[in-house]
Design an enzyme around this catalytic site. Structure first.
Site, PDB file in Angstrom:
ATOM      1  N   HIS A 117     -49.223 -47.333 -61.548  1.00 61.02           N
ATOM      2  CA  HIS A 117     -50.224 -47.138 -60.497  1.00 61.02           C
ATOM      3  C   HIS A 117     -50.621 -45.670 -60.347  1.00 61.02           C
ATOM      4  O   HIS A 117     -50.814 -45.171 -59.239  1.00 61.02           O
ATOM      5  CB  HIS A 117     -49.727 -47.725 -59.176  1.00 61.02           C
TER       6      HIS A 117
ATOM      7  N   SER B 151     -47.540 -55.042 -56.214  1.00 57.71           N
ATOM      8  CA  SER B 151     -47.748 -54.630 -57.597  1.00 57.71           C
ATOM      9  C   SER B 151     -47.891 -55.853 -58.496  1.00 57.71           C
ATOM     10  O   SER B 151     -48.757 -56.684 -58.264  1.00 57.71           O
ATOM     11  CB  SER B 151     -46.618 -53.701 -58.034  1.00 57.71           C
TER      12      SER B 151
END
Length: 402
Positions: A200, A97
């Site tokens: 996300h 991430s």
């Protein structure tokens, strides 16, 4: 092959930088980045409480700055980070991430100050998107993989992180997560994560434009190390491709499972995780049997990390670089060939993503495909064979090898 990994949001803990700030030069390094980050990195990494560093606008810059600063310390000083990493014996980099920004700086795609500037924009844009509606994320541990994904979809959630090793992160509204908690997948344990929104997922779409605008002014270079992408686990070939992936990744799932599959196919032998370390080494221990792992939790771990780097360099100098790679099973299951895969036989040229077969697993199947263009040398399994996680399936010669 040695890989350095940077963790993502949720890994932070109160005071995790306290011991690191005792190292000479570390306070100055982090202090100089605080203005770029939009927060006092030293205070946030030492005395701020869990609730404060849970704030996306603080957590993301803090994580990226910490990873880059400790990487510079590990490799012998800030200097030219990618060159120092390569000289130290690092071959590849990956970040989970927001950790992708730290990995990009370590690989030389962008300079550390630009990574800090960009993560500030990313964090603030994602925080604004998260504030629009109460959302969150919950780790799903264990259970049947296909059943877990089906349950996540049935509750209107998104599998925002597919981390492998029996871990998926579901993300969506708090109401959806509450309903999911009341009706969990069979055999699975749920653990809410310390994050401020459904990262996300589609809920982060408004952050993409802000990040794209900020990224437009950056100068990027080609990676000096093998740099893995969260989108699909691919090794990124250009700086511009990496930057576009970074921009769009905020609203797309993190496929760390595919990153680990690529690590296996590249022949990664050791993984060093930067602070706040522990999450990614834990996943690697379960999904990458035989790979050495080291979590840099405190400065006391630096000597062990440097010894691992030295050992890696020594091994490379004693052997001829291999001109073939193994493709291994990421999971246990039954191998099944496909018409254009195993039946093609040795000498067949295959491209990135070509389906060479699949593993039958409980509740579904997992595709076997290379993350690089290659020529098949030999198959090590046959259709119908039972295989274990980490078992070699075939040997491939990457295109361009002699």
């Amino acid at each position: 092959m040695l890989l350095i990994a940077a963790p993502g949001q949720g890994a932070q803990a109160p005071g995790f930088l306290r011991d690191w700030l005792e190292l000479p030069g570390m306070p100055e390094r982090l202090g100089s980045w605080s203005e770029l980050a939009g927060c006092d990195l030293i205070r946030c990494g030492t005395t701020a409480d869990a609730e404060e560093i849970r704030d996306t606008a603080i957590a993301q810059p803090l994580l990226v700055a910490a990873a880059i600063a400790v990487a510079a310390e590990l490799f012998g000083g800030p200097g030219r980070l990618a060159e120092a990493a390569a000289d130290s014996g690092i071959d590849a980099a990956a970040g989970h991430s927001v950790g992708e920004l730290a990995a990009g700086a370590i690989a030389g795609v962008i300079q550390p100050p630009d990574a800090i500037r960009l993560v500030r924009v990313r964090a603030q844009a994602m925080a604004r998107a998260a504030a629009a509606e109460p959302t969150g994320m919950t780790a799903v541990l264990g259970g049947d993989g296909e059943a877990v994904l089906a349950s996540i979809e049935a509750h209107g959630l998104t599998p925002a992180n597919v981390n492998g090793a029996g871990q998926v992160v579901a993300a969506g509204t708090m109401d959806q997560l509450a309903a999911f908690e009341a009706d969990p997948p069979p055999g699975a344990r749920l653990r809410p994560l310390s994050v401020a929104g459904a990262f996300h997922t589609r809920h982060m779409a408004p952050a993409v434009d802000a990040l794209r605008e900020a990224a437009a002014g950056l100068t990027v270079s080609s990676p000096a190390l093998a740099l893995l992408s969260n989108r699909d686990g691919a090794v990124v070939g250009s700086g511009s491709d990496w930057l576009e992936r970074i921009v769009t990744q905020v609203s797309a799932p993190v496929r760390w499972d595919k990153c680990m599959q690529t690590m296996a196919s590249l022949g990664v032998s050791a993984l060093i995780e930067l602070p706040p370390a522990g999450t990614l080494t834990g996943l690697a221990r379960r999904a990458l049997p035989g790979v050495k792992t080291l979590a840099l939790k405190s400065p006391a771990d630096l000597d062990r990390a440097r010894a691992l780097l030295t050992a890696g360099r020594g091994a490379e100098s004693d052997t001829h670089p291999p001109d073939w790679r193994l493709l291994v099973a990421p999971l246990a299951g039954t191998f099944r060939a496909v018409p254009d895969g195993a039946s093609a036989g040795p000498g067949t040229v295959v491209g990135i993503g070509t389906e060479l077969g699949h593993l039958e697993i409980r509740g579904g199947h997992h595709t076997i495909s290379p993350s690089f263009q290659a020529t098949i040398i030999e198959w090590l399994v046959e259709d119908g064979d039972r295989v274990s996680a980490g078992q070699p399936l075939l040997r491939l010669r990457p295109n361009g090898s002699d």
